[in-house]
Design a protein around this motif. Sequence first.
Motif, PDB file in Angstrom:
ATOM      1  N   ARG A   1      -1.504  -7.547 -17.720  1.00 39.88           N
ATOM      2  CA  ARG A   1      -2.023  -6.607 -16.497  1.00 39.88           C
ATOM      3  C   ARG A   1      -3.382  -7.051 -15.964  1.00 39.88           C
ATOM      4  O   ARG A   1      -4.330  -7.277 -16.352  1.00 39.88           O
ATOM      5  CB  ARG A   1      -2.358  -5.296 -17.416  1.00 39.88           C
ATOM      6  CG  ARG A   1      -2.650  -4.057 -16.505  1.00 39.88           C
ATOM      7  CD  ARG A   1      -3.601  -2.981 -17.518  1.00 39.88           C
ATOM      8  NE  ARG A   1      -2.758  -1.954 -16.278  1.00 39.88           N
ATOM      9  CZ  ARG A   1      -1.519  -1.476 -16.139  1.00 39.88           C
ATOM     10  NH1 ARG A   1      -0.416  -1.999 -16.945  1.00 39.88           N
ATOM     11  NH2 ARG A   1      -1.710  -0.169 -15.446  1.00 39.88           N
ATOM     12  N   MET A   2      -3.261  -7.199 -14.548  1.00 35.96           N
ATOM     13  CA  MET A   2      -4.497  -7.122 -14.159  1.00 35.96           C
ATOM     14  C   MET A   2      -4.559  -5.965 -13.368  1.00 35.96           C
ATOM     15  O   MET A   2      -3.953  -5.891 -12.732  1.00 35.96           O
ATOM     16  CB  MET A   2      -3.959  -8.940 -13.010  1.00 35.96           C
ATOM     17  CG  MET A   2      -3.860 -10.263 -14.122  1.00 35.96           C
ATOM     18  SD  MET A   2      -3.283 -11.436 -13.105  1.00 35.96           S
ATOM     19  CE  MET A   2      -2.355 -11.331 -11.893  1.00 35.96           C
ATOM     20  N   SER A   3      -6.126  -6.464 -12.917  1.00 36.65           N
ATOM     21  CA  SER A   3      -6.439  -5.262 -12.385  1.00 36.65           C
ATOM     22  C   SER A   3      -7.119  -5.474 -10.570  1.00 36.65           C
ATOM     23  O   SER A   3      -8.389  -7.033 -11.057  1.00 36.65           O
ATOM     24  CB  SER A   3      -7.450  -3.945 -12.479  1.00 36.65           C
ATOM     25  OG  SER A   3      -6.633  -3.354 -13.518  1.00 36.65           O
ATOM     26  N   TYR A   4      -6.895  -5.978  -9.581  1.00 32.38           N
ATOM     27  CA  TYR A   4      -7.584  -6.246  -8.930  1.00 32.38           C
ATOM     28  C   TYR A   4      -9.199  -5.400  -8.266  1.00 32.38           C
ATOM     29  O   TYR A   4      -8.572  -4.072  -7.791  1.00 32.38           O
ATOM     30  CB  TYR A   4      -7.065  -6.861  -7.676  1.00 32.38           C
ATOM     31  CG  TYR A   4      -5.562  -7.563  -7.931  1.00 32.38           C
ATOM     32  CD1 TYR A   4      -6.289  -9.159  -7.475  1.00 32.38           C
ATOM     33  CD2 TYR A   4      -4.995  -7.180  -8.533  1.00 32.38           C
ATOM     34  CE1 TYR A   4      -5.319 -10.080  -7.890  1.00 32.38           C
ATOM     35  CE2 TYR A   4      -4.189  -8.749  -9.162  1.00 32.38           C
ATOM     36  CZ  TYR A   4      -4.183  -9.672  -9.137  1.00 32.38           C
ATOM     37  OH  TYR A   4      -3.698 -10.638  -9.033  1.00 32.38           O
ATOM     38  N   PHE A   5     -10.225  -5.192  -8.392  1.00 31.44           N
ATOM     39  CA  PHE A   5     -11.271  -4.056  -8.235  1.00 31.44           C
ATOM     40  C   PHE A   5     -11.748  -4.988  -6.538  1.00 31.44           C
ATOM     41  O   PHE A   5     -11.503  -3.433  -5.863  1.00 31.44           O
ATOM     42  CB  PHE A   5     -12.151  -4.310  -9.015  1.00 31.44           C
ATOM     43  CG  PHE A   5     -12.444  -4.820 -10.258  1.00 31.44           C
ATOM     44  CD1 PHE A   5     -12.017  -3.094 -10.759  1.00 31.44           C
ATOM     45  CD2 PHE A   5     -12.312  -5.310 -11.646  1.00 31.44           C
ATOM     46  CE1 PHE A   5     -11.755  -2.939 -11.821  1.00 31.44           C
ATOM     47  CE2 PHE A   5     -11.749  -4.812 -12.507  1.00 31.44           C
ATOM     48  CZ  PHE A   5     -11.631  -3.770 -12.580  1.00 31.44           C
TER      49      PHE A   5
ATOM     50  N   ARG B   1      -2.380  -5.155  -2.606  1.00 32.90           N
ATOM     51  CA  ARG B   1      -3.129  -4.860  -3.478  1.00 32.90           C
ATOM     52  C   ARG B   1      -4.176  -4.488  -2.962  1.00 32.90           C
ATOM     53  O   ARG B   1      -4.712  -3.496  -4.480  1.00 32.90           O
ATOM     54  CB  ARG B   1      -3.701  -6.546  -3.464  1.00 32.90           C
ATOM     55  CG  ARG B   1      -3.485  -7.907  -4.341  1.00 32.90           C
ATOM     56  CD  ARG B   1      -3.267  -7.818  -6.201  1.00 32.90           C
ATOM     57  NE  ARG B   1      -1.709  -8.708  -6.000  1.00 32.90           N
ATOM     58  CZ  ARG B   1      -0.771  -7.509  -6.289  1.00 32.90           C
ATOM     59  NH1 ARG B   1      -0.570  -6.830  -6.266  1.00 32.90           N
ATOM     60  NH2 ARG B   1       0.303  -8.878  -6.537  1.00 32.90           N
TER      61      ARG B   1
ATOM     62  N   TYR C   1      -2.307  -0.775  -4.704  1.00 34.57           N
ATOM     63  CA  TYR C   1      -1.905  -1.191  -5.965  1.00 34.57           C
ATOM     64  C   TYR C   1      -2.906  -1.439  -6.724  1.00 34.57           C
ATOM     65  O   TYR C   1      -1.696  -3.151  -6.559  1.00 34.57           O
ATOM     66  CB  TYR C   1       0.326  -1.147  -6.046  1.00 34.57           C
ATOM     67  CG  TYR C   1       0.123  -0.092  -4.892  1.00 34.57           C
ATOM     68  CD1 TYR C   1       0.169   1.047  -5.348  1.00 34.57           C
ATOM     69  CD2 TYR C   1       1.099  -0.521  -3.869  1.00 34.57           C
ATOM     70  CE1 TYR C   1       1.362   2.240  -4.320  1.00 34.57           C
ATOM     71  CE2 TYR C   1       1.501   0.619  -3.355  1.00 34.57           C
ATOM     72  CZ  TYR C   1       1.731   1.745  -3.216  1.00 34.57           C
ATOM     73  OH  TYR C   1       2.349   2.422  -2.988  1.00 34.57           O
ATOM     74  N   PRO C   2      -3.566  -1.923  -6.858  1.00 37.64           N
ATOM     75  CA  PRO C   2      -4.236  -2.787  -7.783  1.00 37.64           C
ATOM     76  C   PRO C   2      -4.320  -3.427  -8.699  1.00 37.64           C
ATOM     77  O   PRO C   2      -4.490  -3.987  -9.451  1.00 37.64           O
ATOM     78  CB  PRO C   2      -5.953  -2.190  -7.580  1.00 37.64           C
ATOM     79  CG  PRO C   2      -5.932  -0.991  -7.635  1.00 37.64           C
ATOM     80  CD  PRO C   2      -4.515  -0.341  -7.037  1.00 37.64           C
ATOM     81  N   ASP C   3      -3.740  -2.893  -9.519  1.00 41.86           N
ATOM     82  CA  ASP C   3      -2.933  -2.346 -10.929  1.00 41.86           C
ATOM     83  C   ASP C   3      -1.500  -3.255 -10.955  1.00 41.86           C
ATOM     84  O   ASP C   3      -1.337  -2.805 -10.408  1.00 41.86           O
ATOM     85  CB  ASP C   3      -2.639  -1.714 -11.895  1.00 41.86           C
ATOM     86  CG  ASP C   3      -3.921  -0.951 -12.433  1.00 41.86           C
ATOM     87  OD1 ASP C   3      -5.226  -2.258 -12.471  1.00 41.86           O
ATOM     88  OD2 ASP C   3      -4.416   0.119 -13.222  1.00 41.86           O
ATOM     89  N   VAL C   4      -1.779  -4.495 -11.586  1.00 41.28           N
ATOM     90  CA  VAL C   4       0.168  -5.546 -11.493  1.00 41.28           C
ATOM     91  C   VAL C   4       0.137  -5.400 -13.079  1.00 41.28           C
ATOM     92  O   VAL C   4      -0.863  -6.235 -13.866  1.00 41.28           O
ATOM     93  CB  VAL C   4      -0.861  -6.572 -10.578  1.00 41.28           C
ATOM     94  CG1 VAL C   4       0.548  -7.409 -10.842  1.00 41.28           C
ATOM     95  CG2 VAL C   4      -0.834  -6.381  -9.072  1.00 41.28           C
ATOM     96  N   LYS C   5       1.251  -5.325 -13.380  1.00 38.13           N
ATOM     97  CA  LYS C   5       1.678  -5.729 -14.423  1.00 38.13           C
ATOM     98  C   LYS C   5       3.067  -6.449 -15.117  1.00 38.13           C
ATOM     99  O   LYS C   5       4.156  -6.240 -13.874  1.00 38.13           O
ATOM    100  CB  LYS C   5       2.287  -4.166 -15.181  1.00 38.13           C
ATOM    101  CG  LYS C   5       2.778  -4.157 -16.805  1.00 38.13           C
ATOM    102  CD  LYS C   5       2.881  -2.888 -17.352  1.00 38.13           C
ATOM    103  CE  LYS C   5       3.445  -3.025 -18.941  1.00 38.13           C
ATOM    104  NZ  LYS C   5       3.647  -3.028 -19.848  1.00 38.13           N
ATOM    105  N   ARG C   6       2.132  -7.182 -15.526  1.00 39.12           N
ATOM    106  CA  ARG C   6       2.949  -8.875 -15.387  1.00 39.12           C
ATOM    107  C   ARG C   6       4.667  -8.332 -16.817  1.00 39.12           C
ATOM    108  O   ARG C   6       3.205  -8.436 -17.762  1.00 39.12           O
ATOM    109  CB  ARG C   6       2.561  -9.827 -15.514  1.00 39.12           C
ATOM    110  CG  ARG C   6       1.992  -9.637 -14.351  1.00 39.12           C
ATOM    111  CD  ARG C   6       0.535 -10.836 -14.393  1.00 39.12           C
ATOM    112  NE  ARG C   6       0.810 -12.538 -14.470  1.00 39.12           N
ATOM    113  CZ  ARG C   6       1.049 -13.253 -13.880  1.00 39.12           C
ATOM    114  NH1 ARG C   6       0.381 -12.834 -12.571  1.00 39.12           N
ATOM    115  NH2 ARG C   6       0.872 -14.045 -13.858  1.00 39.12           N
TER     116      ARG C   6
END
Length: 174
Positions: free
Chosen positions: A73-77, A127, A130-135
């Motif tokens: 899970r990556m969060s792009y601030f 991005r 939708y800042p949260d990307v679940k991989r």
Amino acid sequence: MASFFTDQQIQAVLNKYMQEAERLFKQRAQAARLELTGDLINSFKTEAATAADNFVSARLTMAAYARFRDLQRMSYFRSPPLSSMEYFVEKVGVEKFAYVPGYDSFSKPVTEIKAINRIAWGLKMARHRYPDVKRGYRGIYADPLLKDVLPNLFFDIKQQAGLTALRQLKLMFS
């Protein structure tokens, strides 16, 4: 009691499997498309098996940042810089994207530079929205060892141990 399986033989078997593990790790990292530059793929290093008192070891290393490249899970601030997104689009290729934002399926941008800019801007805004990307799980860290390398290594070791035991029995009864 003499040993029929020497440290050199163990080293040879271990080195063979370390090379196989390195090949599988590289293959999985490439298949998962973890990066575009090749730095991660080129960072895999295998240290040859070394023997000490009744102990044989080998090591496979990779860049320390590799695990961060594949977070679940990556969060792009902050949204990424447009220049980085343009570089990404250029590297991947405009034709790999389904459409160019702002154009319908009948019309296309005048230049490829304009298409790259629009696609990059669309990715940047996605991005931002939708800042949260679940991989999903990619299985490049433990799977090559647990599923491919270690079972074969253990099989070969068991086979060699059995041969050693048979040789010892033959020696004892002859």
